[in-house]
Design a protein around this motif. Sequence first.
Motif, short mmCIF file in Angstrom:
data_model
loop_
_atom_site.label_atom_id
_atom_site.label_comp_id
_atom_site.label_asym_id
_atom_site.label_seq_id
_atom_site.Cartn_x
_atom_site.Cartn_y
_atom_site.Cartn_z
N GLU A 108 53.12 5.28 1.09
CA GLU A 108 52.35 5.98 0.06
C GLU A 108 51.75 5.01 -0.95
O GLU A 108 50.69 5.28 -1.52
CB GLU A 108 53.24 7.02 -0.63
N GLY A 109 52.38 3.86 -1.13
CA GLY A 109 51.83 2.86 -2.04
C GLY A 109 50.49 2.33 -1.58
O GLY A 109 49.65 1.92 -2.40
N ARG A 110 50.24 2.35 -0.28
CA ARG A 110 48.97 1.88 0.26
C ARG A 110 47.98 3.01 0.47
O ARG A 110 46.80 2.89 0.14
CB ARG A 110 49.18 1.13 1.57
N TYR A 111 48.46 4.13 1.02
CA TYR A 111 47.54 5.19 1.42
C TYR A 111 47.22 6.17 0.28
O TYR A 111 46.21 6.88 0.33
CB TYR A 111 48.09 5.94 2.63
N ARG A 112 48.08 6.28 -0.71
CA ARG A 112 47.81 7.08 -1.90
C ARG A 112 47.33 8.49 -1.56
O ARG A 112 46.29 8.95 -2.03
CB ARG A 112 46.79 6.37 -2.81
N CYS B 5 59.56 7.37 8.77
CA CYS B 5 59.87 7.03 7.37
C CYS B 5 60.49 5.64 7.28
O CYS B 5 61.50 5.36 7.92
CB CYS B 5 60.80 8.06 6.77
N SER B 6 59.88 4.80 6.47
CA SER B 6 60.36 3.44 6.29
C SER B 6 61.63 3.36 5.45
O SER B 6 62.21 2.28 5.32
CB SER B 6 59.28 2.57 5.64
N LYS C 162 63.48 10.28 -2.46
CA LYS C 162 64.29 9.12 -2.83
C LYS C 162 63.39 8.03 -3.41
O LYS C 162 63.86 6.95 -3.75
CB LYS C 162 64.99 8.54 -1.60
N GLY C 163 62.09 8.28 -3.49
CA GLY C 163 61.13 7.25 -3.84
C GLY C 163 60.84 7.16 -5.33
O GLY C 163 60.51 8.16 -5.97
N THR C 164 60.92 5.96 -5.87
CA THR C 164 60.58 5.75 -7.28
C THR C 164 59.07 5.80 -7.51
O THR C 164 58.62 5.93 -8.64
CB THR C 164 61.11 4.39 -7.76
N LEU C 165 58.30 5.74 -6.44
CA LEU C 165 56.84 5.77 -6.55
C LEU C 165 56.34 7.07 -7.15
O LEU C 165 55.20 7.15 -7.63
CB LEU C 165 56.21 5.53 -5.18
#
Length: 344
Positions: free
Chosen positions: A132-136, A67-68, A157-160
Motif C-alpha cells: 500500500e505504500g507504493r500503490y496508494r 500479504c507481505s 496490523k499496519g502503521t501505514l
Amino acid sequence: MRWENLSGDGSAESPALFGTDVVTRTFDTPEFRGMTFHEVRARSIVNRVPGASRMPFEWTVNPYRGCSHACVYCFARGTHRYLDLDTGEGFDSQIVVKVNAPELLRRELGASRWHGEHIAMGTNVDCYQRAEGRYRLMPGILTALRDYANPFSILTKGTLILRDLDLLRSAAAVTDVGISVSVGFTDEELWRTVEPGTPAPERRLDVVRTLSGHGIPCGVLMAPVIPFLGDSPAQLRTTVRAIAAAGATSVTPLALHLRPGAREWYMSWLARHHPRLVRHYEALYENSAYAPKWYQRRITRQVHELAAEYGIGPSAPGKHRRIEVHPDRDPEPEPPECTQLTLL
C-alpha cells in the motif's frame, strides 16, 4: 497462474473476478526485494460475504490478495489456491494488486442498486500491508466512502493507516467509522518469528494511541492468542496492560485457528521452531480448525478479567462492529462474558 474463469468460489460458472490484462512487476528496492506484484483490473470490488456466514455485515472490499506481513498462521492463505499460487511463501511474496479499486468502488457506490450498507476492510488480507505504500489504493477508497457517507470498518496490523488520518477523520464526521488494530501478544521474540513482515506490536499500539488522541475510537483485536507460546497468564496480563495503556476502547481475544492452507504452513513452522509442541497441537486441533471450546472459554475469561482490572472491556454496542468468530458453523451457547468475538 490462472486469471481466466476465476470466480470468488473458484468455479467456472461464476463471472471472472479479473480481466486478463495482467501486468507483473518486481521492484529492486529493499522493502520489495523477492516480491512479485500482479497488477490486475478487478471487475467488481464490493464483495458479498457468503450466505452461510454469521458475520453482521454482508460486504467487504479487499484491494489486495496475498500479504507481505507473512503471518505464519494467516487464515487467508488458502485463497491463493484459486490462482494456482503457493499458500506458503507464495502467499507472502506474490501479491495481487487491484489497481482500479478506488475508481471501481466509486462507481459501485454510486449505482442505484447500492443502498449504503456497511463495508468491512482488512477481513481477508491487510489493506495497509507494505504494498500500500507504493500503490496508494486506500486514499482513493476512503475518499469514495467518505463522499458517499458510506459506513465502513478497518482491521489492520499496519502503521501505514496513520498516513490516512485526515481522511479517516473527515469520513468519521459524516458516517460510522470503526477501526480496530490486531495485537495478539507483545512478546518480541514470538513476533519476530510468527509475524515477520508486520510492524512491531508496540508500533501497532502507537497507532491506537494516535487514533484515540485524534478523536477516532480504536479497539484492539487480541488475535491470535497462540497456544503454548503466547497464552500464559503472565503473557496475557502483559499484553492486556499494554493495550489498556495505549488507550484502546475495547479488547477482544481470539484464539488461534488453523484453516486448510494455513494449517500446513503453520505446522511446518512449528516443527522447525518448536518441535516439542507438534504433538500438543495435533491433539488440540485434532477435530477442528478451531481450538476446543474449553480453551476458548478459558482465554476469553482471563482476558476479560484482566481488561476489567485495567479499565477496558469487550466491544460495547455502538462502538465497533462485531464479527462472529465461527462464521461457518453454529456456535454452542455460551455466557455473554465468555464468548469470543472479533471486532469491527
